[in-house]
Enzyme design. Sequence first.
Site, PDB file in Angstrom:
ATOM      1  N   ASP A 123      58.760 -11.093 173.870  1.00  6.21           N
ATOM      2  CA  ASP A 123      58.755 -12.389 173.177  1.00  6.21           C
ATOM      3  C   ASP A 123      58.747 -13.550 174.181  1.00  6.21           C
ATOM      4  OD1 ASP A 123      58.487 -12.673 170.463  1.00  6.21           O
ATOM      5  OD2 ASP A 123      60.605 -12.311 169.996  1.00  6.21           O
ATOM      6  N   LYS A 128      53.964  -7.041 162.506  1.00  6.64           N
ATOM      7  CA  LYS A 128      53.907  -6.619 163.913  1.00  6.64           C
ATOM      8  C   LYS A 128      53.622  -5.119 163.997  1.00  6.64           C
ATOM      9  CE  LYS A 128      56.844 -10.442 165.227  1.00  6.64           C
ATOM     10  NZ  LYS A 128      58.184 -10.990 165.315  1.00  6.64           N
ATOM     11  N   GLN A 132      64.114  -9.322 166.274  1.00 13.30           N
ATOM     12  CA  GLN A 132      63.622 -10.290 165.291  1.00 13.30           C
ATOM     13  C   GLN A 132      64.701 -11.348 165.012  1.00 13.30           C
ATOM     14  OE1 GLN A 132      60.425 -10.409 163.935  1.00 13.30           O
ATOM     15  NE2 GLN A 132      61.133 -12.354 163.109  1.00 13.30           N
TER      16      GLN A 132
END
Length: 285
Positions: free
Chosen positions: A119, A52, A96
Site C-alpha cells: 500500500d 482486490k 484494509q
Amino acid sequence: MEIISGKDLATELKCQMASQVATFKERFGRIPNLTVILAGDDPGSVSYVTGKAKASEEIGINNVTIRLSEDVTQAELLALIAKLNDDNNVDGILVQLPLPPHIDSDTVISSIEQSKDVDGFHPLNTAALWNRRPCILPCTPKGIIKLLKSKNIPIAGKKAVVIGRSAIVGLPVSKLLLDEHATVTIAHSRTENLAQVASEADILVVAIGKPKFVTPDMVKHGAVVIDVGVNRDPDTGKLCGDVDFEACAPLTSYITKVPGGVGPMTICCLLENTIACFLRKVSQP
Ligand code: NAP
C-alpha cells in the site's frame, strides 16, 4: 472534453501484468502472493477486499484474504503480521483500512515489513517518498499520475491544485505532482476562497469525500480534473465523486468519472506494487 477512463487503462495494464506473471512460475518457481487482512465486516471494506482478490486472480497473482472478527485485539493482529513478515512466500501484506476503533492503525501499518508494504503507507516508505528515494508508492496517487501520463497531459510548469491533504491521497499526490515539476497548491477545509483557488488550476485533483462538492465556478476552462472521491449521491443513492461531473465536464479538457476513473487505477497499482515486491525478493541472492 475527453473522459480519461481508468477502467480502460487498468484493463490494458492488467493484460500486460498477466503476461508478465505467466512467466514467473517457470522463471522463479512460484507466483507472487498478496495477503490481505480484513478486520470486521464493514460493507465498503468487504467490497474493496473482494475487488482486490478478483483483480489478483485476473492477472494470476495468488491472493489470500484473512478475515478477522471486528473484536480482534491489536496484539493478535500484530502477531499475525509478524508471522506474515517472516513468511518467505508472502510478497505483499495489505491491511484494509479503516481498522476497528480500538486498534491503532499507525502501529499496525508500521509493523508491516517495509519491503512487503504494497500500500506504500509504512512511515519508511512515506519518508522515502518525501526524500526522493526509491520506495513503494501509495497506489491511488501513483494511479493518478499514470492517468495523466496516459493522455500525455503536460504536468511540468502547470498549476496543480489538490483539494484534500490526507496521508493516503492528498499529500502523496501533491508530492508526486511536485516531482513532475507542477506548481502545487494543497487546499483543505480551512482554505479561504477555495473556489477561487481551485479555479486557477490547470490540473485539479479532488480528494475530500463530499458528493458533488466541486461545481463549475471552481473549474478553469480547459482544466484537467481528477476526481478521487467515492461517495453515495444523497439524491439517487448511486456512487458519485467529489465533482459534479455533469455540470463541470463541459468546462474541462480531460476529466475522470466515478466510478471507472481513479478507483480501477488504485487496484492496478496495488498489483504492480505486489509484482515489484515479488521481483525484488526473488532476485535477492
Ligand atoms: P480524508 O482522510 O477524510 O481527508 C479528506 C480531506 O478533505 C481532508 O484533508 C479535509 O481537510 C478535506 N476536506 C474535507 N472537507 C472539505 C471541504 N469542505 N473543503 C476543502 N477540503 C475539505 O479522505 P481521504 O482518505 O483522502 O479520501 C478522500 C475521498 O477519496 C473519499 O471519498 C475516499 O473514499 C476517496 N478515496 C478513493 C480512492 C480510490 O481509489 N478511488 C482511494 C482513497 C480514497 P482537513 O484536512 O482540513 O480536514
